[in-house]
Design an enzyme around this catalytic site. Sequence first.
Site, short mmCIF file in Angstrom:
data_model
loop_
_atom_site.label_atom_id
_atom_site.label_comp_id
_atom_site.label_asym_id
_atom_site.label_seq_id
_atom_site.Cartn_x
_atom_site.Cartn_y
_atom_site.Cartn_z
N GLY A 292 24.35 -7.00 50.70
CA GLY A 292 24.80 -6.94 49.31
C GLY A 292 24.78 -5.52 48.81
O GLY A 292 24.08 -4.65 49.36
N CYS A 293 25.52 -5.25 47.75
CA CYS A 293 25.58 -3.89 47.21
C CYS A 293 24.23 -3.46 46.63
O CYS A 293 23.73 -2.38 46.93
CB CYS A 293 26.69 -3.77 46.18
SG CYS A 293 26.66 -5.02 44.87
N TYR A 294 23.62 -4.32 45.79
CA TYR A 294 22.30 -3.98 45.25
C TYR A 294 21.25 -3.87 46.36
O TYR A 294 20.47 -2.90 46.38
CB TYR A 294 21.86 -5.04 44.24
CG TYR A 294 22.60 -5.06 42.93
CD1 TYR A 294 22.62 -3.96 42.08
CD2 TYR A 294 23.26 -6.22 42.51
CE1 TYR A 294 23.28 -4.01 40.85
CE2 TYR A 294 23.91 -6.27 41.29
CZ TYR A 294 23.92 -5.16 40.46
OH TYR A 294 24.57 -5.22 39.25
N PRO A 295 21.17 -4.84 47.29
CA PRO A 295 20.19 -4.71 48.37
C PRO A 295 20.37 -3.45 49.20
O PRO A 295 19.39 -2.91 49.73
CB PRO A 295 20.41 -5.97 49.19
CG PRO A 295 20.88 -6.98 48.21
CD PRO A 295 21.79 -6.19 47.30
N THR A 296 21.60 -2.97 49.35
CA THR A 296 21.81 -1.74 50.12
C THR A 296 21.00 -0.59 49.54
O THR A 296 20.30 0.13 50.26
CB THR A 296 23.30 -1.39 50.17
OG1 THR A 296 24.00 -2.39 50.91
CG2 THR A 296 23.53 -0.04 50.84
#
Length: 309
Positions: free
Chosen positions: A115-119
């Site tokens: 995911g973008c946030y988890p990245t």
Amino acid sequence: MRRSVFIDGGAGTTGLEIVERLAGRADIDLVTLADDRRKDPAARRAALNDADFVILCLPDDAARESVALIDNDRTRVIDASTAHRTADGWAYGFPELEPSQAGIIAEAARVTNPGCYPTGFLALVRPLVRAGLIPVDWTLSVNAVSGYSGGGRQMIEAYEGGGETSAWRGYALGLDHKHVAEMQRHARLEHPPIFTPAVVQTLRGMVVEVPLPLHAMPRRPGLDAVRETLAAAYEGSRIVRVLDDEPALIRIEDDAGTDRLTLRVLGNADRGHARLVATLDNLGKGAAGAAVQNLNVMAGFDPAAGLVL
């Protein structure tokens, strides 16, 4: 060697960004379906099984359905949805996450995009957990803002059509965002982080922050030790960079329009307070750029081929 790639959901926001990165590459043959055949089950099944690689840019249920349509052991899959990010049997598509991760991705038949946030969160936190600077039982908080393109076509139309006018819109107020399990699992934490996301009125870009009370942590690491640990983790990467500057400002657009990920360790050394900050493009390293990087790794190409750095 040329490889064929079918993007299932190629007309969506992430799919179009992937097409843009792959178009014109001499090592890629894009498999496409005419508009009137994109929802034809037989045509999709054929495309899914004929391609060397399939990239899924679909809602979760549709992504699972597409995987089920693949009936050979040759086609390799990259899923950009959230359907498989904590699923067994799927390699986690963040090549920089662990020293061995790129090798795992290179051999995998099924890869799930982060995911973008988890990245941003994992890039900041995982090396520190691995080094023992953040205890595995520490409860972390992560504050993040994204451009509205992260909400897909419907949110883009709402903002650009004038239906949505808010400058800042916090959501997932019940602290149950679907990315939390992904963050906890791949950071290898005992407790889920407290995640507070928001959307702001800019098309693309993302800032992810993790505050740390270094003075209260068991090993009481200093800012330099945290920064040096991150720098060592990503040494040699052309995509993830750790800067040691002290900017007066950080802007959500700092890495917008690129596929890179920038990490900083900021704070107050005297107080033992740190702000770990990641900036990235939610559509770049947070989505399409990550998918293309994973494709490159799986196909044996230059990992940065086609990326905007």
